[in-house]
Design a protein around this motif. Structure first.
Motif, short mmCIF file in Angstrom:
data_model
loop_
_atom_site.label_atom_id
_atom_site.label_comp_id
_atom_site.label_asym_id
_atom_site.label_seq_id
_atom_site.Cartn_x
_atom_site.Cartn_y
_atom_site.Cartn_z
N SER A 58 -11.02 17.18 72.78
CA SER A 58 -11.39 18.30 73.50
C SER A 58 -10.41 18.78 74.58
O SER A 58 -10.27 20.21 74.50
CB SER A 58 -12.75 17.76 74.48
N MET A 59 -9.57 18.09 75.02
CA MET A 59 -8.36 18.64 75.67
C MET A 59 -7.44 19.30 75.00
O MET A 59 -7.00 20.59 75.43
CB MET A 59 -7.57 17.41 76.55
N ILE A 60 -7.21 18.99 73.87
CA ILE A 60 -6.30 19.98 72.78
C ILE A 60 -6.95 21.17 72.59
O ILE A 60 -6.25 22.14 72.70
CB ILE A 60 -5.99 18.95 71.46
N ALA A 61 -8.33 21.18 72.43
CA ALA A 61 -8.94 22.32 71.86
C ALA A 61 -8.92 23.44 73.00
O ALA A 61 -8.84 24.67 72.83
CB ALA A 61 -10.37 22.19 71.55
N GLU A 62 -8.99 22.98 74.16
CA GLU A 62 -9.19 23.76 75.49
C GLU A 62 -7.84 24.65 75.53
O GLU A 62 -7.66 25.50 75.91
CB GLU A 62 -9.66 22.84 76.72
N HIS A 63 -6.78 23.52 75.52
CA HIS A 63 -5.31 24.06 75.61
C HIS A 63 -4.88 24.93 74.63
O HIS A 63 -4.27 26.15 75.00
CB HIS A 63 -4.34 22.89 75.50
N ILE A 64 -5.41 24.93 73.43
CA ILE A 64 -5.07 25.75 72.35
C ILE A 64 -5.74 27.02 72.52
O ILE A 64 -5.15 28.15 72.36
CB ILE A 64 -5.34 25.08 70.95
#
Length: 212
Positions: A58-64
């Protein structure tokens, strides 16, 4: 602590350029003709994001989605694991530059910040050089909007693309400039058609790639 991989055996080429500069297209041809394994930092992050049991998903998705850079330790860990896995996979392969602990990697879209470059070279492996694909923002926007019609990527829209341009200019260009100061940048104009760009890249490879 020394870096994990020996640069006299493991050839690392960083491939940098703005979003839409043609990195993926050119890397695919280099894989075919020079035996590289192509590691896209973005693809590794997207794969990790979609892994059901990922602690970082979820952290990666938010950053992307926001066009921000994912924390360094996550990206470097994914790259290190991918290098190790491929060295094992091709240890007895007959492809050029491979076998007995040797390998060739194109790392595309990384490092995106100076601290990433320093950490990777100190802890993973020193790069042979940076292949920098130069392209205007206008051309990159045109290419990405066209790709967005079919890619299904959440960041292939005008708003996200413009954020990615700003991020690249502010954080990645200083990386290119730092490598240029130590003579480790080969710059290619990627505004031209794919074949002309690749012909120029081939000249760079013949001149700069250390043959194992």
């Amino acid at each position: 602590m020394p870096a994990e991989f020996d640069p006299s055996k493991v050839a690392i080429v960083f491939v940098l350029g703005g979003p839409g500069s043609g990195k993926g297209t050119q890397c695919a041809r280099l894989v075919k003709e020079y035996g590289f394994v192509h590691l896209s930092a973005g693809d590794l992050l997207r794969e990790e994001q979609s892994r059901p049991d990922s602690q970082y998903g979820s952290m990666i998705a938010e950053h992307i989605r926001d066009g921000k850079i994912v924390p360094m330790h996550v990206t470097i860990s994914l790259l290190r694991n991918a290098i190790e896995a491929n060295l094992k996979k091709y240890d007895n392969a007959s492809r050029p530059g491979w076998g007995h602990g040797h390998g060739r990697f194109l790392i595309d879209g990384f490092p995106r910040k100076m601290d990433q470059a320093i950490e990777f070279e100190e802890s993973v492996c020193s790069a042979q050089f940076v292949l920098f694909l130069h392209c205007t923002e206008e051309m990159m926007l045109k290419r990405l909007l066209h790709r967005g019609e079919t890619s299904g990527r959440i960041d292939d829209n005008a708003e996200s693309i413009k954020k990615r341009f700003r991020t690249f200019e502010e954080t990645s260009m200083p990386v290119v400039d730092a490598f240029r100061k130590v003579g480790k940048v080969a710059e290619v104009d990627s505004m031209r058609d794919v074949d002309n760009v690749y012909a120029e890249i081939e000249k760079v490879m013949e001149a700069k790639l250390i043959q194992h």
